[in-house]
Design a protein around this motif. Structure first.
Motif, PDB file in Angstrom:
ATOM      1  N   SER A  96       0.853  -1.181   0.000  1.00  0.00           N
ATOM      2  CA  SER A  96       0.000   0.000   0.000  1.00  0.00           C
ATOM      3  C   SER A  96       0.890   1.232   0.000  1.00  0.00           C
ATOM      4  N   ASP A  97       0.342   2.316  -0.534  1.00  0.00           N
ATOM      5  CA  ASP A  97       1.101   3.553  -0.692  1.00  0.00           C
ATOM      6  C   ASP A  97       2.384   3.225  -1.446  1.00  0.00           C
ATOM      7  N   ASN A  98       3.514   3.530  -0.891  1.00  0.00           N
ATOM      8  CA  ASN A  98       4.798   3.224  -1.534  1.00  0.00           C
ATOM      9  C   ASN A  98       5.596   2.221  -0.720  1.00  0.00           C
ATOM     10  N   HIS A  99       4.909   1.392   0.049  1.00  0.00           N
ATOM     11  CA  HIS A  99       5.596   0.464   0.948  1.00  0.00           C
ATOM     12  C   HIS A  99       5.111  -0.972   0.763  1.00  0.00           C
ATOM     13  N   LEU A 100       6.046  -1.871   0.950  1.00  0.00           N
ATOM     14  CA  LEU A 100       5.760  -3.295   1.043  1.00  0.00           C
ATOM     15  C   LEU A 100       5.870  -3.637   2.528  1.00  0.00           C
ATOM     16  N   HIS A 101       4.760  -4.047   3.126  1.00  0.00           N
ATOM     17  CA  HIS A 101       4.733  -4.419   4.536  1.00  0.00           C
ATOM     18  C   HIS A 101       4.553  -5.930   4.606  1.00  0.00           C
ATOM     19  N   PHE A 102       5.299  -6.563   5.490  1.00  0.00           N
ATOM     20  CA  PHE A 102       5.083  -7.994   5.683  1.00  0.00           C
ATOM     21  C   PHE A 102       5.545  -8.437   7.058  1.00  0.00           C
ATOM     22  N   ARG A 103       4.895  -9.465   7.542  1.00  0.00           N
ATOM     23  CA  ARG A 103       5.300 -10.133   8.774  1.00  0.00           C
ATOM     24  C   ARG A 103       5.597 -11.566   8.380  1.00  0.00           C
ATOM     25  N   TYR A 104       6.818 -11.979   8.658  1.00  0.00           N
ATOM     26  CA  TYR A 104       7.264 -13.329   8.316  1.00  0.00           C
ATOM     27  C   TYR A 104       7.990 -13.896   9.521  1.00  0.00           C
ATOM     28  N   ASN A 105       7.542 -15.037  10.003  1.00  0.00           N
ATOM     29  CA  ASN A 105       8.142 -15.697  11.169  1.00  0.00           C
ATOM     30  C   ASN A 105       8.260 -14.766  12.377  1.00  0.00           C
ATOM     31  N   LEU A 106       7.164 -14.087  12.693  1.00  0.00           N
ATOM     32  CA  LEU A 106       7.032 -13.228  13.864  1.00  0.00           C
ATOM     33  C   LEU A 106       7.851 -11.943  13.789  1.00  0.00           C
ATOM     34  N   LYS A 107       8.446 -11.624  12.650  1.00  0.00           N
ATOM     35  CA  LYS A 107       9.185 -10.371  12.477  1.00  0.00           C
ATOM     36  C   LYS A 107       8.461  -9.510  11.463  1.00  0.00           C
ATOM     37  N   SER A 108       8.272  -8.232  11.797  1.00  0.00           N
ATOM     38  CA  SER A 108       7.602  -7.304  10.890  1.00  0.00           C
ATOM     39  C   SER A 108       8.630  -6.486  10.123  1.00  0.00           C
ATOM     40  N   PHE A 109       8.329  -6.262   8.848  1.00  0.00           N
ATOM     41  CA  PHE A 109       9.206  -5.490   7.980  1.00  0.00           C
ATOM     42  C   PHE A 109       8.374  -4.495   7.188  1.00  0.00           C
ATOM     43  N   SER A 110       8.984  -3.378   6.845  1.00  0.00           N
ATOM     44  CA  SER A 110       8.384  -2.403   5.945  1.00  0.00           C
ATOM     45  C   SER A 110       9.496  -1.898   5.033  1.00  0.00           C
ATOM     46  N   VAL A 111       9.277  -2.046   3.729  1.00  0.00           N
ATOM     47  CA  VAL A 111      10.301  -1.687   2.754  1.00  0.00           C
ATOM     48  C   VAL A 111       9.697  -0.693   1.764  1.00  0.00           C
ATOM     49  N   VAL A 112      10.428   0.373   1.474  1.00  0.00           N
ATOM     50  CA  VAL A 112       9.982   1.345   0.479  1.00  0.00           C
ATOM     51  C   VAL A 112      10.152   0.716  -0.903  1.00  0.00           C
ATOM     52  N   VAL A 113       9.117   0.836  -1.733  1.00  0.00           N
ATOM     53  CA  VAL A 113       9.149   0.262  -3.082  1.00  0.00           C
ATOM     54  C   VAL A 113      10.134   1.073  -3.935  1.00  0.00           C
ATOM     55  N   ASP A 114      11.064   0.366  -4.599  1.00  0.00           N
ATOM     56  CA  ASP A 114      11.988   1.023  -5.521  1.00  0.00           C
ATOM     57  C   ASP A 114      12.028   0.252  -6.842  1.00  0.00           C
ATOM     58  N   LYS A 115      12.721   0.791  -7.814  1.00  0.00           N
ATOM     59  CA  LYS A 115      12.689   0.275  -9.192  1.00  0.00           C
ATOM     60  C   LYS A 115      13.108  -1.197  -9.332  1.00  0.00           C
ATOM     61  N   PRO A 116      14.225  -1.638  -8.740  1.00  0.00           N
ATOM     62  CA  PRO A 116      14.628  -3.029  -8.994  1.00  0.00           C
ATOM     63  C   PRO A 116      13.855  -4.080  -8.193  1.00  0.00           C
ATOM     64  N   MET A 117      12.934  -3.658  -7.336  1.00  0.00           N
ATOM     65  CA  MET A 117      12.219  -4.603  -6.478  1.00  0.00           C
ATOM     66  C   MET A 117      11.269  -5.477  -7.302  1.00  0.00           C
ATOM     67  N   ILE A 118      11.306  -6.784  -7.027  1.00  0.00           N
ATOM     68  CA  ILE A 118      10.434  -7.737  -7.707  1.00  0.00           C
ATOM     69  C   ILE A 118      10.134  -8.898  -6.760  1.00  0.00           C
ATOM     70  N   ILE A 119       8.974  -9.515  -6.938  1.00  0.00           N
ATOM     71  CA  ILE A 119       8.582 -10.674  -6.139  1.00  0.00           C
ATOM     72  C   ILE A 119       8.825 -11.932  -6.968  1.00  0.00           C
ATOM     73  N   LYS A 120       9.460 -12.932  -6.358  1.00  0.00           N
ATOM     74  CA  LYS A 120       9.712 -14.205  -7.037  1.00  0.00           C
ATOM     75  C   LYS A 120       9.147 -15.343  -6.194  1.00  0.00           C
ATOM     76  N   MET A 121       8.877 -16.458  -6.866  1.00  0.00           N
ATOM     77  CA  MET A 121       8.313 -17.630  -6.207  1.00  0.00           C
ATOM     78  C   MET A 121       9.238 -18.827  -6.399  1.00  0.00           C
ATOM     79  N   LYS A 122       9.344 -19.632  -5.349  1.00  0.00           N
ATOM     80  CA  LYS A 122      10.069 -20.899  -5.426  1.00  0.00           C
ATOM     81  C   LYS A 122       9.184 -21.974  -4.807  1.00  0.00           C
ATOM     82  N   THR A 123       9.246 -23.165  -5.382  1.00  0.00           N
ATOM     83  CA  THR A 123       8.477 -24.277  -4.830  1.00  0.00           C
ATOM     84  C   THR A 123       9.420 -25.426  -4.501  1.00  0.00           C
TER      85      THR A 123
END
Length: 184
Positions: A96-123
């Motif tokens: 939302s807005d210009n931030h990626l917010h996430f909580r993973y394994n009980l730790k919260s993070f907030s990252v400002v969205v920038d140009k090289p940022m991308i989401i990838k998936m692994k199985t």
């Protein structure tokens, strides 16, 4: 909503996820599903902790060493199962807005969205005794770092659905990131 999106949302419920799409935000939340095999295992682990506590406090003619060992195992089982259940209930990823917010394994993070940022998936296919399941991990690529943001698992028999769901979530998150990058 299209038929394929309804299908994806049904798959998401099976995987213990809730997907919310809004004009200003996209979020994927994990939900505590009491019918999931891993959740049932954690509940059994929690019951095991209470059994250790009962043995320690209600057992007859025990020495101090066995009481301490039962209490230690009870505390260990209890804390691990409660922390895992909390993690399972509260992990999320949101853009939302210009931030990626996430909580993973009980730790919260907030990252400002920038140009090289991308989401990838692994199985990964994992086997545990007689059962096997597919484990889907989503990562955000930052510079030279890869941070895990979300994971879920499904039965191996449903691996095609898990792949479809993982690709859908990755796609909607990357689409939202692209919209934010274009407006910067």
């Amino acid at each position: 909503m299209a038929e394929s999106e309804n299908e994806i949302l049904e798959i998401a419920v099976k995987a213990g996820l809730k997907i919310s799409l809004h004009d200003k935000a996209v979020s994927v939340n994990q939900i505590l599903d009491l019918k999931n095999k891993s959740t049932i295992g954690l509940i059994l682990f929690l019951i095991g902790a209470f059994v250790f506590f009962l043995i320690a406090f209600l057992g007859k003619n025990q020495n101090i060493v066995s009481i301490i060992i039962c209490i230690l195992f009870g505390v260990l089982f209890f804390s691990l199962s409660v922390l895992s259940l909390i993690r399972q209930a509260f992990d999320y990823v949101s853009i939302s807005d210009n931030h990626l917010h996430f909580r993973y394994n009980l730790k919260s993070f907030s990252v400002v969205v920038d140009k090289p940022m991308i989401i990838k998936m692994k199985t990964e296919i994992m086997k545990v005794r007689r059962s096997s399941f597919i484990y889907v991990n989503l990562y955000v690529m930052l510079q030279d770092k890869e941070l895990p943001i979300l994971n879920f698992q499904m039965d191996r028999l449903e691996s095609a659905d898990a792949q479809k769901l993982g690709n859908y979530i990755t796609g909607i998150l990357n689409k939202k990131l692209d919209l934010i990058k274009a407006s910067q």
